[in-house]
Write an enzyme that holds these catalytic residues in place. Structure first.
Site, mmCIF file in Angstrom:
data_model
loop_
_atom_site.group_PDB
_atom_site.id
_atom_site.type_symbol
_atom_site.label_atom_id
_atom_site.label_comp_id
_atom_site.label_asym_id
_atom_site.label_seq_id
_atom_site.Cartn_x
_atom_site.Cartn_y
_atom_site.Cartn_z
ATOM 1 N N SER A 208 0.839 -1.197 0.000
ATOM 2 C CA SER A 208 0.000 0.000 0.000
ATOM 3 C C SER A 208 0.880 1.256 0.000
ATOM 4 O O SER A 208 1.718 1.407 -0.889
ATOM 5 C CB SER A 208 -0.950 -0.053 1.202
ATOM 6 O OG SER A 208 -1.990 0.872 1.089
ATOM 7 N N ASP A 434 -8.628 -4.576 -6.027
ATOM 8 C CA ASP A 434 -8.141 -3.993 -4.768
ATOM 9 C C ASP A 434 -8.944 -2.732 -4.477
ATOM 10 O O ASP A 434 -9.009 -1.823 -5.299
ATOM 11 C CB ASP A 434 -6.652 -3.654 -4.912
ATOM 12 C CG ASP A 434 -6.002 -3.253 -3.595
ATOM 13 O OD1 ASP A 434 -6.626 -2.488 -2.833
ATOM 14 O OD2 ASP A 434 -4.878 -3.694 -3.334
ATOM 15 N N HIS A 462 -7.168 -6.139 -0.491
ATOM 16 C CA HIS A 462 -6.061 -5.189 -0.541
ATOM 17 C C HIS A 462 -4.732 -5.921 -0.462
ATOM 18 O O HIS A 462 -4.428 -6.570 0.538
ATOM 19 C CB HIS A 462 -6.205 -4.207 0.617
ATOM 20 C CG HIS A 462 -5.230 -3.090 0.598
ATOM 21 N ND1 HIS A 462 -4.793 -2.489 -0.573
ATOM 22 C CD2 HIS A 462 -4.600 -2.435 1.612
ATOM 23 C CE1 HIS A 462 -3.950 -1.517 -0.274
ATOM 24 N NE2 HIS A 462 -3.808 -1.470 1.035
#
Length: 496
Positions: A208, A434, A462
């Protein structure tokens, strides 16, 4: 709170020897950058096989002999024949790398843990590393629970006043730190940490926002890169409000995927189709705006629209949490918001005692300094109105969540593309559905990096590594351990 992760860069002296070395896979053993020096850190036992230390770094890297701050570091020694260290970052920004490393068995495969010391750290401004602080726990409860889908001028005024208080609170409690918590500062800290653990080149897993940190590192120090895995990437070329809009669309895609799956489960509170289920959820959010859902946790918090929306999107991060979301929505439709509230607490790191880690505050501080946000609230209002057309459930919520940046005491820097010329191959992994970092961002980052290699995963949730895809796991492990670079554009199939 901007639900999203975010971004910056800088330029360093670049050499092409690292790229040449990594390209010659047959010579991997000579090119791993593992000529280790003795660690410069004073490690001490901190339980469960881990060692902890503090690394002193300059508050301002432009003044290397000036004021110092401390970075908290944790290490799990390799269990087998050691290659070097692997630094890890779970994202956020604002998430604790120390807590992530403590869960190393779910962050990295056994094969990787055998060959590398796992090193986690809280980036500057985060957790135990000279943290940013802005609001009391009670004030954070109020802020996180705000209605970020204002239906009237009065509700817009409440958002504006609350966002000003957030920014002024950060200035009052962390003013000297705010100008120095950007990603480029954290990347420079990471290079000092790389040297301190004795590695000549960096091996790194970032998820991320951690992909942004890794990409900025590669841009600053391309000759110090051994292997970087950037999983669930952020696109550094997007202006901040466009980034918000793209993330809101990502959550919409994830919601539709959840609903399609929900219709196949016996405990699904909806009968379908997707459009009808969406209408029921929209009605739920509107009811919560005027009449908060009940809360059986005993802390007195009203579960209004803000907490309800946050509890809705939290389980979208992980497909394994979809059964919980089905249960939570079924309860909420009957007026009980307890499970949705528990889900929301997980995302903002609110503890059972009502206290918070500083994740929400650090998230805002890093986002606001990493990008050049508009200073006029009207720009946020216009962007929210536009975003709702493409992301009716989450567009307004995500967009207004960045409003404190309009009042931030330190002006953010404009973004630039990150290309990291001279770095060896960098592996970018993207998941097609995602919710938080849309697949298009991974495509964009891989194309911007001069040595970017994209691996796609036809999946939900995710990030992709260690989420169920044996294909992704194998490619990541082979790259980290043996520097075996996958073919650009490789696609891993859907699970099941």
């Amino acid at each position: 709170m901007g639900v999203r992760p975010d971004l910056r860069s800088g330029q360093g002296v670049r050499f092409r020897t690292a790229a040449l070395c990594a390209a010659v896979v047959l010579l991997a053993s000579a090119c791993t950058g593992t000529t280790e020096k003795k660690s410069a850190l004073d490690w001490s036992d901190c339980g469960d096989g881990f060692e902890c230390a503090k690394l002193a770094v300059p508050l301002d890297h432009q003044k290397p002999t000036g004021e110092k701050i401390e970075i908290s570091v944790i290490r799990l020694p390799a269990s087998g024949e050691k290659i070097g260290s692997i630094l890890v970052n779970p994202g956020g920004p604002g998430a604790s790398g120390i807590q992530y490393a403590r869960g190393a068995d779910s962050a990295l495969s056994k094969a990787v843990r055998e060959r590398f010391d796992v090193v986690g750290f809280d980036p500057r401004g985060v957790g135990d590393s000279t943290p940013v602080r802005c609001l009391s726990s009670g004030d954070l409860d109020t802020y996180v629970g705000l209605d970020s889908t204002p239906d009237s001028p009065d509700e817009v005024t409440v958002l504006e006043e609350s966002s000003r208080r957030f920014a002024s609170g950060c200035q009052a409690r962390s003013g000297d730190l705010l100008a120095h918590v950007g990603t480029a500062d954290a990347a420079r800290d990471m290079d000092l940490l790389r040297a301190a653990v004795g590695d000549s080149r960096l091996t790194y897993l970032g998820k991320s926002y951690g992909t942004q940190l890794g990409a900025v590192y590669a841009d600053l120090f391309p000759d110090h890169v051994r292997a970087l895995v950037l999983d669930g990437a952020v696109d550094p070329s997007l202006p901040p409000l466009e980034l918000n809009a793209a993330q809101a669309r990502g959550f919409e895609v994830a919601l539709d995927a959840f609903l399609e799956d929900c219709f196949t489960a016996q405990d699904c509170p909806f009968e379908g189709p997707v459009a009808l289920a969406r209408a029921e959820i929209t009605s739920l959010l509107r009811r919560a705006d005027t009449t908060p859902l009940s809360n059986a946790m005993g802390d007195g918090r009203p579960v209004g629209e803000g907490w309800t929306a946050l509890g809705l999107l939290t389980p979208l991060y992980d497909r394994q949490a979809w059964p919980i979301l089905r249960q939570a929505l079924g309860q909420a439709l009957k007026g009980d918001g307890t499970t949705l509230l528990r889900m929301a607490d997980l995302l903002v790191d609110r503890r059972e005692d009502g206290g918070y880690t500083n994740q929400t505050e650090a998230n805002m501080a890093i986002n606001c300094i990493d990008a050049n946000y508009p200073r006029d609230p009207e720009d946020f209002a216009a962007a929210a109105q536009k975003s709702v057309k493409e992301a009716p459930m989450f567009g307004s919520y995500v967009m207004w969540g960045s409003l404190p940046c309009a009042y931030w005491p330190v002006k953010g820097e404009s973004k630039e593309k990150i290309d990291a010329p001279g770095a060896p191959p960098i592996m970018v992994v993207g998941t097609e559905r995602d919710p938080a970092t849309p697949y298009e961002w991974s495509e964009a980052l891989a194309s911007q990096l001069s040595s970017g290699v994209l691996v796609g995963f036809d999946g939900d949730g995710h990030t992709a590594y260690l989420t169920g895809s044996a294909c992704v796991d194998r490619l990541v492990d082979d790259y980290l351990i043996d520097l075996a670079v996958p073919k650009d554009g490789t696609s891993c199939p859907k699970i099941g």
